[in-house]
Design a protein around this motif. Structure first.
Motif, mmCIF file in Angstrom:
data_model
loop_
_atom_site.group_PDB
_atom_site.id
_atom_site.type_symbol
_atom_site.label_atom_id
_atom_site.label_comp_id
_atom_site.label_asym_id
_atom_site.label_seq_id
_atom_site.Cartn_x
_atom_site.Cartn_y
_atom_site.Cartn_z
ATOM 1 N N HIS A 128 1.072 -1.142 0.065
ATOM 2 C CA HIS A 128 -0.070 0.213 -0.153
ATOM 3 C C HIS A 128 0.891 1.247 -0.130
ATOM 4 N N VAL A 172 -6.036 -0.479 -5.250
ATOM 5 C CA VAL A 172 -6.796 0.751 -5.476
ATOM 6 C C VAL A 172 -7.923 0.464 -4.227
ATOM 7 N N LEU A 188 -1.271 5.380 0.913
ATOM 8 C CA LEU A 188 -2.503 4.798 0.869
ATOM 9 C C LEU A 188 -2.937 5.900 1.815
ATOM 10 N N TYR A 223 -9.592 4.252 -9.474
ATOM 11 C CA TYR A 223 -8.444 3.804 -10.302
ATOM 12 C C TYR A 223 -7.621 4.666 -10.956
ATOM 13 N N PHE A 234 -2.606 -3.492 -9.984
ATOM 14 C CA PHE A 234 -3.364 -3.194 -8.694
ATOM 15 C C PHE A 234 -4.402 -4.369 -8.686
ATOM 16 N N TRP A 259 -0.747 8.313 -9.341
ATOM 17 C CA TRP A 259 0.257 8.132 -8.385
ATOM 18 C C TRP A 259 1.448 7.116 -8.543
ATOM 19 N N ASP A 289 -0.185 -3.572 -5.909
ATOM 20 C CA ASP A 289 -0.857 -2.513 -4.695
ATOM 21 C C ASP A 289 -2.262 -2.620 -4.867
ATOM 22 N N TRP A 343 -5.187 6.025 -8.599
ATOM 23 C CA TRP A 343 -3.834 5.196 -8.079
ATOM 24 C C TRP A 343 -3.051 5.245 -9.240
ATOM 25 N N ARG A 344 -3.450 5.150 -10.351
ATOM 26 C CA ARG A 344 -2.606 4.976 -11.571
ATOM 27 C C ARG A 344 -1.544 6.264 -11.865
#
Ligand code: URP
Ligand code: ZN
Ligand code: ZN
Length: 480
Positions: A61, A94, A64, A106, A122, A112, A92, A109-110
């Motif tokens: 994570h 999402v 997170l 989603y 993910f 980051w 990791d 997170w992509r």
């Protein structure tokens, strides 16, 4: 750009043999003895060392947002630290907030993860349910290369999935050829026990394991397994920490269910005495869920790994520094849950697995990379040493040793749960897609060099299961 790993012994999950390994343009292009190479090829001398697939940590994570703060390790620092320890891929998570659009989460997170130094994928958590979630799961599988969905059975009032969500998402996963995964703890029981303990004046970190007894994990593992059994879908249980959950996995597997178990390097080696440490900061630094357990669980977990009931090893790398842990100074239930380890997993597993004789070197490879690649459908691109595979490799020096310490680690966190552990067997070189990111103590990880790895849906195995579960679906009785 070519790199030759010369003179090592290749270890895969299946084989052990002497060979050079030639990498070009990110792939393994030749394996054999005394390979001829073009001039300009970088040579890595692996004499006396092992050449293995780079580690895959299927449970991390990075950065997170969780429990009112954000994990201190980001995708760059975390994947760089991973490479220092021989790990070349992470999967990791999402984790959308309840009611948050899944695709928006989603995409966040992509974004980051673009700074990752090593490859990443993910799992996507299903934290709520409506028709849009159902549709987005389809988009994620068909267009985005997601083949696993995570369900937190704990964290009531936040991201907990109740049985209705589990039923809907497991059923949808089966239809899509995706693997449901669960964090197995009975969230209601944990919530009630937290309240009870706080009311009784137990406010320190010692309350954390008391509020999350092994039975809470065993019950949730059994519930998830029974739901999966009725629905006819495989199941992957993350961070199995107790004999209670392990016994449920064994029972289900003996009954023919397709179920996989993951175990953390921390749960294999650390026990619950850490929560009674006199220094609040040290005790709080170990607060993670499920908690570290009484010692007898560790031996059971090792046996589970040796005996084939547990398949993968991970870290649940989720870093919070002392100032973040302090958010729970007056109430243990507010201490951000999470500990680190992505850098140390391979060395800890080698020391306590291979050096003790619990695992063969081939079993070590299975547990640290190949099984995760197979279960999450990226084998042999990852988790193998084979021609055409990604050149994600670790050169492992079985004689190198160190004492793990926060003073020398590369993880962006101010505590190391393995502090003081002496380990023999370390990564001397780590290559991600053929490029050296770690060379004899020199961390050369490049921000943004990591790639997103698409994981295709399962088809054949799931088709068979779907057929099986259709056969078991009773037909309505026609009555006049
Ligand atoms: O304590 C933990 N494990 N924190 C991260 C979230 C989770 O439960 O995996
Ligand atoms: Zn969890
Ligand atoms: Zn986790």
């Amino acid at each position: 750009m070519s790199t030759l790993i010369r003179g090592g012994t290749v270890i895969t999950a299946e084989q052990t043999y002497r060979a050079d390994v030639l990498c070009d343009d990110g792939k393994i292009v030749a394996i054999g003895e005394n390979l001829e190479v073009p001039t300009g090829t970088e040579i890595v001398d692996a004499g006396g060392q092992y050449v293995m697939p780079g580690g895959i940590d299927p449970h991390t994570h990075m950065q997170l947002p969780f429990m009112g703060t954000v994990a201190s390790e980001d995708f760059y620092t975390g994947t760089a630290a991973a490479m220092a320890g021989g790990t070349t891929s992470i999967i990791d998570f999402v984790i959308p907030d309840p009611q948050q659009n899944i695709m928006d989460a989603y995409r966040a997170w992509r974004g980051w993860a673009e700074k990752s130094a090593a490859d990443y994928g993910f799992h996507v958590a299903i934290t709520w349910w409506d028709e849009s979630v159902d549709a987005d799961m389809g988009t994620l599988v068909r267009e985005e290369g997601i083949n696993s969905f995570k369900h937190f059975m704990a964290y009531k009032g936040a991201i907990m999935a109740d049985d209705e969500i589990l039923y809907n998402s497991f059923t949808r996963s089966l239809g899509l050829g995706a693997m449901p995964t669960v964090h197995a703890e009975n969230g209601e029981l944990v919530f009630q026990l937290q309240k009870k303990l706080i009311n009784e004046g137990i406010t320190g970190p010692e309350g954390h394991p008391l509020s999350r007894p092994p039975a809470a994990e065993g019950e949730a593992a059994n519930r998830a397994l029974r739901l999966a059994e009725v629905i006819g879908v495989p199941l992957y249980i993350v961070h199995v920490s107790t004999n209670d959950a392990l016994e449920e996995i064994k029972r289900a597997r003996a009954a023919g269910q397709r179920v996989y178990g993951e175990v953390l390097a921390g749960h294999l080696t650390i026990d619950d005495s850490v929560y009674r440490h006199p220094d609040w900061d040290v005790a709080a630094a170990h607060v993670m869920s499920p908690p570290f357990r009484a010692k007898h669980h560790q031996e059971a977990l090792w046996k589970g790994l040796q005996g084939g009931s547990l398949h993968t090893t991970a870290t649940d790398h989720c870093c919070f520094c002392a100032d973040q842990k302090a958010m729970g100074r007056d109430d243990f239930s507010q201490i951000p849950n999470g500990t680190a380890g992505v850098e140390d997993r391979m060395a800890v597993l080698w020391e306590h697995g291979v050096n003790t004789g619990r695992l063969t070197m081939n079993e070590f490879v299975a547990a640290t990379s190949a099984n995760a690649a197979k279960i999450f459908n990226i084998y042999p691109q990852k988790g193998s040493v084979s021609i055409g595979a990604d050149a994600d490799l670790v050169v492992w020096d079985p004689n190198a040793s160190k004492t793990i310490s926060v003073k020398t680690h590369h993880q962006n966190v101010d505590y190391n749960i393995f502090e003081g552990m002496e380990v023999t067997g370390l990564a001397s070189h780590t290559l991600s897609r053929g490029v050296l990111g770690w060379k004899d103590g020199d961390l050369r990880a490049v921000k943004g060099a990591g790639k997103y790895v698409k994981r295709p849906a399962f088809s054949a195995a799931f088709d068979a299961l779907a057929k099986q579960s259709a056969q078991h679906t009773p037909k309505a009785v026609k009555r006049s």
